[in-house]
Structures are given as C-alpha cells and as structure tokens.
Write an enzyme that holds these catalytic residues in place. Structure first.
Site, PDB file in Angstrom:
ATOM      1  N   ASP A  30      -0.536  57.232 -79.033  1.00  0.00           N
ATOM      2  CA  ASP A  30      -0.759  58.256 -77.756  1.00  0.00           C
ATOM      3  C   ASP A  30      -0.372  57.660 -76.804  1.00  0.00           C
ATOM      4  OD1 ASP A  30      -1.734  59.613 -79.184  1.00  0.00           O
ATOM      5  OD2 ASP A  30      -3.662  59.243 -78.566  1.00  0.00           O
ATOM      6  N   HIS A  83      21.637  76.150 -80.048  1.00  0.00           N
ATOM      7  CA  HIS A  83      20.783  76.219 -80.425  1.00  0.00           C
ATOM      8  C   HIS A  83      20.028  75.283 -79.439  1.00  0.00           C
ATOM      9  CE1 HIS A  83      22.135  72.413 -81.258  1.00  0.00           C
ATOM     10  NE2 HIS A  83      21.510  72.016 -81.098  1.00  0.00           N
ATOM     11  N   ARG A  98       1.348  59.817 -87.938  1.00  0.00           N
ATOM     12  CA  ARG A  98       0.758  58.585 -87.016  1.00  0.00           C
ATOM     13  C   ARG A  98       0.501  57.802 -88.501  1.00  0.00           C
ATOM     14  NH1 ARG A  98      -4.916  60.725 -85.627  1.00  0.00           N
ATOM     15  NH2 ARG A  98      -5.805  59.856 -87.238  1.00  0.00           N
ATOM     16  N   ARG A 136      16.731  69.748 -86.155  1.00  0.00           N
ATOM     17  CA  ARG A 136      18.023  69.822 -84.698  1.00  0.00           C
ATOM     18  C   ARG A 136      19.524  70.564 -85.660  1.00  0.00           C
ATOM     19  NH1 ARG A 136      20.294  69.541 -80.342  1.00  0.00           N
ATOM     20  NH2 ARG A 136      18.738  68.687 -79.850  1.00  0.00           N
ATOM     21  N   ALA A 158      15.852  66.995 -76.694  1.00  0.00           N
ATOM     22  CA  ALA A 158      16.006  67.761 -75.655  1.00  0.00           C
ATOM     23  C   ALA A 158      16.237  69.159 -74.676  1.00  0.00           C
ATOM     24  CB  ALA A 158      14.222  68.104 -75.901  1.00  0.00           C
ATOM     25  N   MET A 208       1.511  64.942 -81.528  1.00  0.00           N
ATOM     26  CA  MET A 208       0.302  64.408 -80.505  1.00  0.00           C
ATOM     27  C   MET A 208       0.875  63.994 -79.297  1.00  0.00           C
ATOM     28  SD  MET A 208      -0.663  63.203 -84.046  1.00  0.00           S
ATOM     29  CE  MET A 208      -2.266  63.594 -85.356  1.00  0.00           C
ATOM     30  N   ARG A 240      -3.019  63.352 -77.304  1.00  0.00           N
ATOM     31  CA  ARG A 240      -3.721  64.558 -76.653  1.00  0.00           C
ATOM     32  C   ARG A 240      -4.004  64.329 -75.859  1.00  0.00           C
ATOM     33  NH1 ARG A 240      -9.114  60.108 -77.277  1.00  0.00           N
ATOM     34  NH2 ARG A 240      -7.285  58.364 -76.402  1.00  0.00           N
ATOM     35  N   THR A 287      -3.329  52.910 -81.092  1.00  0.00           N
ATOM     36  CA  THR A 287      -2.919  53.907 -80.883  1.00  0.00           C
ATOM     37  C   THR A 287      -2.186  54.624 -80.270  1.00  0.00           C
ATOM     38  OG1 THR A 287      -3.811  56.032 -79.363  1.00  0.00           O
ATOM     39  CG2 THR A 287      -3.597  53.391 -77.917  1.00  0.00           C
ATOM     40  N   GLY A 304      -8.764  56.574 -84.376  1.00  0.00           N
ATOM     41  CA  GLY A 304      -6.989  57.163 -84.829  1.00  0.00           C
ATOM     42  C   GLY A 304      -5.844  56.031 -85.485  1.00  0.00           C
ATOM     43  N   HIS A 362      -0.496  64.628 -88.663  1.00  0.00           N
ATOM     44  CA  HIS A 362      -0.488  63.536 -88.522  1.00  0.00           C
ATOM     45  C   HIS A 362       1.020  62.683 -89.481  1.00  0.00           C
ATOM     46  CE1 HIS A 362      -4.593  65.005 -87.921  1.00  0.00           C
ATOM     47  NE2 HIS A 362      -4.540  63.589 -87.830  1.00  0.00           N
ATOM     48  N   ARG A 418     -15.317  57.586 -87.571  1.00  0.00           N
ATOM     49  CA  ARG A 418     -15.933  57.853 -85.892  1.00  0.00           C
ATOM     50  C   ARG A 418     -17.877  57.655 -86.377  1.00  0.00           C
ATOM     51  NH1 ARG A 418     -11.508  58.891 -83.246  1.00  0.00           N
ATOM     52  NH2 ARG A 418      -9.884  59.716 -83.739  1.00  0.00           N
ATOM     53  N   ASP A 469      -1.533  55.790 -74.268  1.00  0.00           N
ATOM     54  CA  ASP A 469      -2.661  56.259 -72.896  1.00  0.00           C
ATOM     55  C   ASP A 469      -3.290  55.201 -72.853  1.00  0.00           C
ATOM     56  OD1 ASP A 469      -4.245  56.210 -75.104  1.00  0.00           O
ATOM     57  OD2 ASP A 469      -4.894  58.299 -74.485  1.00  0.00           O
ATOM     58  N   ASP A 474      -9.303  54.248 -76.159  1.00  0.00           N
ATOM     59  CA  ASP A 474     -10.355  53.792 -75.279  1.00  0.00           C
ATOM     60  C   ASP A 474     -11.659  54.134 -75.970  1.00  0.00           C
ATOM     61  OD1 ASP A 474      -9.966  56.823 -75.944  1.00  0.00           O
ATOM     62  OD2 ASP A 474      -9.959  57.248 -73.717  1.00  0.00           O
TER      63      ASP A 474
END
Length: 319
Positions: free
Chosen positions: A127, A215, A252, A154, A186, A169, A171, A125, A11, A249, A72, A129, A103
């Site tokens: 993420d 709210h 990203r 908001r 939040a 996003m 994952r 990435t 990605g 997306h 990919r 991660d 990864d």
C-alpha cells in the site's frame, strides 16, 4: 547482542523474503545468531521459533510472499498475549526483534518495546501507506503488476470500444491507483485523498469520445468505493457499455522487482545494524534514497501523505 529474531506480519508483500535474507546474512556477518519466528505474532506467542542459517535463506531473494508465513492475531493485542511473546523471546535468549510489516505490525512491535524488549520495524506493505518513508517493500512490484494488467485490459477495451473500471488495492491510501493510473495513461483516477466529481469524470469521457476515442480506462482505489458502483453510475448517465475488473490479491503476489529486492536488502541489513547499535522502538525508512531510522511514535502519529502534484500531473496528461 548475540541473538536476534525476525518475523513477518500482516499482509504479505513481494520483497519480504529479500528482507529476511538480508537480516539473516547481515547478522551472520556480525557473528550474531538469527532466529526466524514463523506465523507472525501468533507464532511468537506459541514459540514457533527456529534458528536460521545462511543456507536457510538461500534461493529466496526472488520469491514473493514470505517463507516465515504470516498470520493475524487477536490474542497478541491483549496484555497477556504480549507478555507471552516476551517470555518466549527470553526463553530462546533472543535480545532483539525485527518486525517486517505495516502499521499494525509496528504497533505490535511498539508494545514489545514498552515491555523492555528492543524492536526495529521494516516497512513491508504494497500500500505504501507508512509515513516517514518514501517507499515500502512490495509497492514497486504491486505497481508493476497493476500496470501490466491495465496494458492487457486496454487491448480488450480497444477491440470492443468499451470503458473499463479497474479497482486496485491500497486500503485508505491511493498510491497504487495514482501511480498506476499515471504510468498506464488512465483517463480518470479516483483516490481517497482527493474529492472526486462524477460530472468531471463524465465530461472527460465525453471529451474523449468527441475527439474519436473509442475506449477509456478508469482506476478506482478500493478505499473510495467499489468499481461496480462507479460502472453503474457511468452506464446510467451515458448508456455506454462498461466492464469492471477487480484485480484483488493478484497485486500482492509475484516475484519482487529489482527495485523491491534492492530496497528490502538495504532495509533488512540496516535493521540488524540499528539493533546492534543499541537503537530500539524505531523503524527503518528510505528518504531521498538514503536509509534512515525513525521513532515509531513519530511515524505512527502521522498520517500518510500522497503527493498530490502527481495527481495533478495525471489529470493534465489525460485530457
């Protein structure tokens, strides 16, 4: 080494272009030729490889996505595909490869090293991660994109006195949801790393209502489940009108933040330095604001760990 190559895989992430730019210019500084591999491992196998000049990476540090494109490849996962990739690298006289990605991309780089071809990974990435590095390229930009979206949502939530469930996003990693949830205030943050309790979520909503709150914003990491299912459960339990936003997306894309440009520039340059120092089968990371190199096996054998103290802080501040 006199010839190196760089590719982006998996990605896309804001800052990848800044990392490519840094690698090309750092190589030029050392008097080394740099080649760009287009379309990731798919392009590597087909020989979609071109020499990159200083001018070819001009005016890209601010651009999102990747000028080398990404794709990919199922074929590259095979022994035959990996051998084809090595043959293409040898054909062009390339002696070392920089892989910018996540990864899955690093596991591909590992396979090339196992076949005797030196590789260095750069974590790119949104993420965040990848184990053994505090941050990955693209995370900060995606985070700021999410926070900006929440701030806008908001305004509508306040105007119509509604509860909004926002899906982000990541994952199986909750970093984006957690950091954005804390930064945007939040009421509840639902992440894969921490068991969620619907009764607790409902109590927080009721507590807010009792003190006059009109709210609420609830953030859901995609690895936990869909925002729609949470919205349905809340509506059934409370009868309140809820709305769902899946950011998708949009997270990203966009121009990388200054932080991501800095991180990508440091990591891209370091990847070249590590290859020229004779290092291989390693990834670039940042720990305590210091650039480090970590063995692929060490990094990929570990599981990404979320700082749950941030989660507890978010819960404390959202009472």
């Amino acid at each position: 080494m006199q010839k190196l190559a760089v590719l982006t895989s998996g990605g896309d992430a804001p800052g990848m272009n800044a990392a490519v730019r840094a690698a090309v210019r750092r190589a030029a500084h050392h008097g080394v030729q740099m080649f760009g591999v287009y379309h990731g491992y798919e392009g590597l196998m087909s020989g979609d490889i071109q020499e990159m000049s200083l001018g070819s990476v001009g005016d890209i540090i601010h651009r999102g996505g990747t000028i080398l494109y990404s794709a990919r490849s199922e074929e590259f996962k095979t022994e035959a595909g990996q051998q084809k990739a090595v043959e293409q690298l040898r054909k062009f006289g390339i002696e070392g490869l920089i892989v910018i990605g996540g990864d899955g991309s690093f596991r591909g780089a590992q396979k090339l090293t196992e076949k005797g071809f030196p590789t260095i990974g750069v974590p790119g990435t949104i993420d965040n991660d990848i184990p053994c590095t505090d941050f990955t390229i693209g995370f900060d930009t995606a985070l700021n994109t999410i926070v900006d979206a929440i701030d806008k949502i908001r305004d509508t939530a306040t105007s119509h006195e509604r509860t909004y469930i926002i899906e982000v996003m990541g994952r199986d990693a909750g970093d984006l949801a957690l950091w954005a949830g804390l930064a945007a205030g939040a009421e509840s943050i639902i992440i894969p790393e921490e068991q969620h309790d619907m009764e607790d979520i409902l109590e927080r909503l009721h507590a807010g209502q009792r003190r006059g709150k009109k709210h609420s914003i609830i953030l859901v990491a995609e690895g936990v489940g869909s925002a729609a299912s949470f919205a349905e459960a809340i509506t059934q339990a409370t009868g309140w009108e809820t709305r769902v936003t899946v950011l998708g997306h949009i997270q990203r894309g966009g121009s990388p933040t200054a932080m991501d440009r800095m991180l990508a520039s440091r990591m891209g340059a370091a990847a070249v330095d590590f290859l020229l120092e004779g290092k291989r089968d390693r990834m670039v990371g940042i720990q305590n604001n210091q650039i480090v190199d970590i063995d692929f096996k060490e990094a990929l054998s570990q599981k990404h760990k979320l700082d749950l103290s941030v989660y507890q802080l978010a819960r404390t501040l959202s009472i």
